[in-house]
Motif scaffolding. Sequence first.
Motif, mmCIF file in Angstrom:
data_model
loop_
_atom_site.group_PDB
_atom_site.id
_atom_site.type_symbol
_atom_site.label_atom_id
_atom_site.label_comp_id
_atom_site.label_asym_id
_atom_site.label_seq_id
_atom_site.Cartn_x
_atom_site.Cartn_y
_atom_site.Cartn_z
ATOM 1 N N VAL A 3 0.841 -1.204 0.000
ATOM 2 C CA VAL A 3 0.000 0.000 0.000
ATOM 3 C C VAL A 3 0.872 1.248 0.000
ATOM 4 C CG1 VAL A 3 -1.677 1.330 1.342
ATOM 5 C CG2 VAL A 3 -1.966 -1.141 1.084
ATOM 6 N N GLY A 4 1.932 1.260 0.813
ATOM 7 C CA GLY A 4 2.816 2.420 0.848
ATOM 8 C C GLY A 4 3.483 2.686 -0.486
ATOM 9 N N GLN A 5 3.907 1.637 -1.170
ATOM 10 C CA GLN A 5 4.554 1.814 -2.478
ATOM 11 C C GLN A 5 3.551 2.301 -3.520
ATOM 12 O OE1 GLN A 5 6.825 2.706 -4.354
ATOM 13 N NE2 GLN A 5 8.190 0.943 -4.613
ATOM 14 N N VAL A 6 2.345 1.741 -3.533
ATOM 15 C CA VAL A 6 1.345 2.177 -4.513
ATOM 16 C C VAL A 6 0.934 3.623 -4.255
ATOM 17 C CG1 VAL A 6 -0.998 1.789 -5.381
ATOM 18 C CG2 VAL A 6 0.524 -0.151 -4.974
ATOM 19 N N LEU A 23 11.658 -8.346 -0.810
ATOM 20 C CA LEU A 23 11.435 -6.986 -1.299
ATOM 21 C C LEU A 23 10.375 -6.896 -2.394
ATOM 22 C CD1 LEU A 23 15.135 -5.742 -1.390
ATOM 23 C CD2 LEU A 23 13.291 -4.736 -0.032
ATOM 24 N N LEU A 24 9.708 -7.988 -2.721
ATOM 25 C CA LEU A 24 8.726 -7.964 -3.803
ATOM 26 C C LEU A 24 7.641 -6.889 -3.644
ATOM 27 C CD1 LEU A 24 8.191 -11.737 -4.706
ATOM 28 C CD2 LEU A 24 9.213 -9.938 -6.114
ATOM 29 N N PRO A 25 7.111 -6.637 -2.433
ATOM 30 C CA PRO A 25 6.097 -5.581 -2.322
ATOM 31 C C PRO A 25 6.627 -4.193 -2.673
ATOM 32 C CG PRO A 25 6.043 -6.990 -0.395
ATOM 33 C CD PRO A 25 7.287 -7.340 -1.150
ATOM 34 N N SER A 26 7.934 -3.987 -2.523
ATOM 35 C CA SER A 26 8.533 -2.700 -2.867
ATOM 36 C C SER A 26 9.006 -2.650 -4.319
ATOM 37 C CB SER A 26 9.725 -2.409 -1.941
ATOM 38 O OG SER A 26 9.305 -2.270 -0.606
ATOM 39 N N LEU A 27 9.527 -3.768 -4.811
ATOM 40 C CA LEU A 27 10.073 -3.794 -6.170
ATOM 41 C C LEU A 27 9.015 -4.068 -7.232
ATOM 42 C CD1 LEU A 27 13.331 -5.871 -5.535
ATOM 43 C CD2 LEU A 27 13.167 -3.409 -5.942
ATOM 44 N N GLY A 28 7.983 -4.853 -6.865
ATOM 45 C CA GLY A 28 6.987 -5.261 -7.840
ATOM 46 C C GLY A 28 6.201 -4.117 -8.467
ATOM 47 N N PRO A 29 5.650 -3.181 -7.678
ATOM 48 C CA PRO A 29 4.840 -2.111 -8.272
ATOM 49 C C PRO A 29 5.579 -1.243 -9.292
ATOM 50 C CG PRO A 29 4.324 -2.323 -5.956
ATOM 51 C CD PRO A 29 5.491 -3.221 -6.206
ATOM 52 N N PRO A 30 6.791 -0.728 -9.011
ATOM 53 C CA PRO A 30 7.452 0.064 -10.060
ATOM 54 C C PRO A 30 7.823 -0.767 -11.281
ATOM 55 C CG PRO A 30 8.905 -0.213 -8.167
ATOM 56 C CD PRO A 30 7.557 -0.682 -7.749
ATOM 57 N N GLY A 56 -1.031 -1.770 -15.814
ATOM 58 C CA GLY A 56 -0.377 -2.165 -14.581
ATOM 59 C C GLY A 56 -0.757 -1.266 -13.425
ATOM 60 N N ARG A 57 -0.933 0.025 -13.700
ATOM 61 C CA ARG A 57 -1.332 0.967 -12.653
ATOM 62 C C ARG A 57 -2.728 0.627 -12.128
ATOM 63 N NH1 ARG A 57 0.365 6.075 -11.182
ATOM 64 N NH2 ARG A 57 1.869 6.016 -12.891
ATOM 65 N N ARG A 58 -3.657 0.307 -13.019
ATOM 66 C CA ARG A 58 -5.009 -0.039 -12.592
ATOM 67 C C ARG A 58 -5.014 -1.311 -11.746
ATOM 68 N NH1 ARG A 58 -6.130 1.645 -17.926
ATOM 69 N NH2 ARG A 58 -6.093 -0.530 -18.646
ATOM 70 N N SER A 59 -4.243 -2.290 -12.170
ATOM 71 C CA SER A 59 -4.175 -3.542 -11.401
ATOM 72 C C SER A 59 -3.562 -3.313 -10.032
ATOM 73 C CB SER A 59 -3.354 -4.582 -12.174
ATOM 74 O OG SER A 59 -3.946 -4.886 -13.417
ATOM 75 N N LEU A 60 -2.523 -2.484 -9.983
ATOM 76 C CA LEU A 60 -1.885 -2.194 -8.699
ATOM 77 C C LEU A 60 -2.831 -1.455 -7.760
ATOM 78 C CD1 LEU A 60 1.727 -1.129 -9.713
ATOM 79 C CD2 LEU A 60 1.063 -3.140 -8.403
#
Length: 221
Positions: free
Chosen positions: A27-30, A166-173, A183-187
């Motif tokens: 949530v923080g990364q998104v 680190l996937l929750p931090s690396l995955g979104p970008p 990808g933005r909509r899915s995130l």
Amino acid sequence: MVPSPTSLALEVLPLALGAAVSPLLLVGQVLTLTAPGSGLRRGWCFALGSALVVAVWAVLGLATGAALPARTPGPDPVSACLHLVLAIVLVVLGIEMLQRPEHQKAAMPAYVAHPLRASFLLGMGLMVANLTSLVLFLPAIQDLARSGVSAMTRALMAALVSLITLLPSLGPPLALALAGSSGRRSLLALSRWSERHQRQINAALCFGFSIYLATSGLLRL
């Protein structure tokens, strides 16, 4: 007897996958990536802050693991005790999470003066607060340190465990860089769902992996 890389991977990778389940970080990364005027640079700064914390955890895990007796054939009471203690810690964390009145929300810092630094500090702060990831990450790294495998294998597996964590931090970008607007909509959809169910996800993670660690600990006695 030194465990094979395959058997060692089967021991540590499930813990790494559990450490990667972090609604708070996701949530923080998104939020970082979708804040007004934000971009991928802020997302990568967030990921860098989280990576710094995981690197410190890895150094601590390898150092404490190396200070413990090396694994030998037969019962492993040192590892068994560590796993059983951490299983109890996860149960306590799970109970505490269920007693929270509401899910925690990632507080976004002000982006006025130093937006990249603010993103870095947010990623670092949320990872530091992510105790469930720490409790699952440390035994995985300590098992690597005590395994007796070659230094190269140990370094590669430690890097893999860290990357999975680190996937929750690396995955979104990465998703935004590769998939763009879709990808933005899915995130956003995943982030909203994670935020609504954050307490339940974390509690289930704690209780599920407490059983895993307790079973692993008992089998090593």
